[in-house]
Design an enzyme around this catalytic site. Structure first.
Site, PDB file in Angstrom:
ATOM      1  N   ARG A  39     -50.264 -12.094 101.306  1.00 45.46           N
ATOM      2  CA  ARG A  39     -50.022 -12.603  99.953  1.00 45.46           C
ATOM      3  C   ARG A  39     -48.613 -12.304  99.453  1.00 45.46           C
ATOM      4  O   ARG A  39     -48.281 -12.646  98.322  1.00 45.46           O
ATOM      5  CB  ARG A  39     -51.071 -12.052  98.983  1.00 45.46           C
ATOM      6  CG  ARG A  39     -52.451 -12.648  99.223  1.00 45.46           C
ATOM      7  CD  ARG A  39     -53.443 -12.398  98.103  1.00 45.46           C
ATOM      8  NE  ARG A  39     -53.213 -11.232  97.293  1.00 45.46           N
ATOM      9  CZ  ARG A  39     -53.811 -10.046  97.436  1.00 45.46           C
ATOM     10  NH1 ARG A  39     -54.701  -9.861  98.383  1.00 45.46           N
ATOM     11  NH2 ARG A  39     -53.536  -9.037  96.620  1.00 45.46           N
ATOM     12  N   ASN A  40     -47.775 -11.690 100.282  1.00 42.65           N
ATOM     13  CA  ASN A  40     -46.388 -11.461  99.877  1.00 42.65           C
ATOM     14  C   ASN A  40     -45.658 -12.802  99.906  1.00 42.65           C
ATOM     15  O   ASN A  40     -45.784 -13.569 100.859  1.00 42.65           O
ATOM     16  CB  ASN A  40     -45.714 -10.447 100.806  1.00 42.65           C
ATOM     17  CG  ASN A  40     -44.397  -9.940 100.250  1.00 42.65           C
ATOM     18  OD1 ASN A  40     -43.476 -10.719 100.027  1.00 42.65           O
ATOM     19  ND2 ASN A  40     -44.321  -8.647 100.028  1.00 42.65           N
ATOM     20  N   ALA A  41     -44.894 -13.071  98.883  1.00 38.23           N
ATOM     21  CA  ALA A  41     -44.224 -14.377  98.765  1.00 38.23           C
ATOM     22  C   ALA A  41     -42.903 -14.452  99.531  1.00 38.23           C
ATOM     23  O   ALA A  41     -42.274 -15.521  99.559  1.00 38.23           O
ATOM     24  CB  ALA A  41     -43.966 -14.694  97.284  1.00 38.23           C
ATOM     25  N   PHE A  42     -42.477 -13.361 100.179  1.00 38.94           N
ATOM     26  CA  PHE A  42     -41.169 -13.357 100.827  1.00 38.94           C
ATOM     27  C   PHE A  42     -41.024 -14.486 101.852  1.00 38.94           C
ATOM     28  O   PHE A  42     -40.084 -15.282 101.781  1.00 38.94           O
ATOM     29  CB  PHE A  42     -40.895 -12.004 101.500  1.00 38.94           C
ATOM     30  CG  PHE A  42     -39.542 -11.934 102.151  1.00 38.94           C
ATOM     31  CD1 PHE A  42     -38.423 -11.680 101.390  1.00 38.94           C
ATOM     32  CD2 PHE A  42     -39.393 -12.147 103.518  1.00 38.94           C
ATOM     33  CE1 PHE A  42     -37.154 -11.622 101.980  1.00 38.94           C
ATOM     34  CE2 PHE A  42     -38.140 -12.098 104.110  1.00 38.94           C
ATOM     35  CZ  PHE A  42     -37.025 -11.830 103.348  1.00 38.94           C
ATOM     36  N   THR A 144     -41.299  -9.869  95.548  1.00 42.67           N
ATOM     37  CA  THR A 144     -42.175 -10.840  96.205  1.00 42.67           C
ATOM     38  C   THR A 144     -43.547 -10.245  96.499  1.00 42.67           C
ATOM     39  O   THR A 144     -44.428 -10.932  97.004  1.00 42.67           O
ATOM     40  CB  THR A 144     -41.542 -11.341  97.518  1.00 42.67           C
ATOM     41  OG1 THR A 144     -41.349 -10.231  98.401  1.00 42.67           O
ATOM     42  CG2 THR A 144     -40.237 -12.072  97.266  1.00 42.67           C
TER      43      THR A 144
END
Length: 165
Positions: A39-42, A144
């Site tokens: 779920r990290n947006a990086f 992120t």
């Protein structure tokens, strides 16, 4: 409490931009890969900006960032922390990475973007200022991390678009 260590930097000879996180979370440490939490947006952001999205395997994402002159590292070399949250980092345990040497060996780096406030605050507090670090432009970007869920992906992407310029 566990003492954890960061990864070596993702970097190439043509690097002009350095993105700094604070310290890898549990998912990243387990995978031995930057920003591995699903779920990290990086990586979705890197996909939009540099065609280095989560649809690629990790090595291909890393290669795409290198080709675009993007370097990735963490402010902290090691610290003591329980869990993955930056708020759990024991401040007195922080050892900083060697930015003076990294910047000396990569003189084309002229911008540093911080992935969240903990990275920015730790860098500003602990990284020694040298002639070379003083020449580099720095800017804080929204984290992120999935822990920073109050901001939408679209808003994070809009803020991070500066990295692609």
């Amino acid at each position: 409490m566990t003492t954890i260590h960061s990864f070596p930097p993702i970097i190439s000879e043509n690097a002009h931009t350095l993105i700094l996180g604070s310290m890898p979370g549990i998912a990243s440490l387990t995978a031995q890969a930057y920003y591995a939490h699903p779920r990290n947006a990086f990586w979705p952001i890197m996909g939009e900006l540099f065609e280095a999205g989560p649809n690629l395997n990790y090595e291909d994402r890393v290669g795409a960032l290198r080709r675009h002159g993007i370097a990735v590292w963490d402010v902290m070399k090691l610290c003591t922390r329980t869990g993955s949250l930056d708020s759990a980092i024991v401040e007195s345990s922080i050892e900083i990475n060697d930015f003076a040497t990294l910047l000396e060996h990569h003189p084309s780096i002229n911008r540093i973007f911080f992935n969240g406030a903990k990275a920015a605050n730790s860098y500003r507090r602990y990284a020694p200022t040298t002639v070379r670090t003083a020449e580099v432009t720095t800017a804080l970007l929204p984290s992120t991390s999935p822990a920073h869920a109050s901001m939408s992906f679209e808003a994070k992407l809009a803020a991070w678009a500066v990295v692609g310029r």
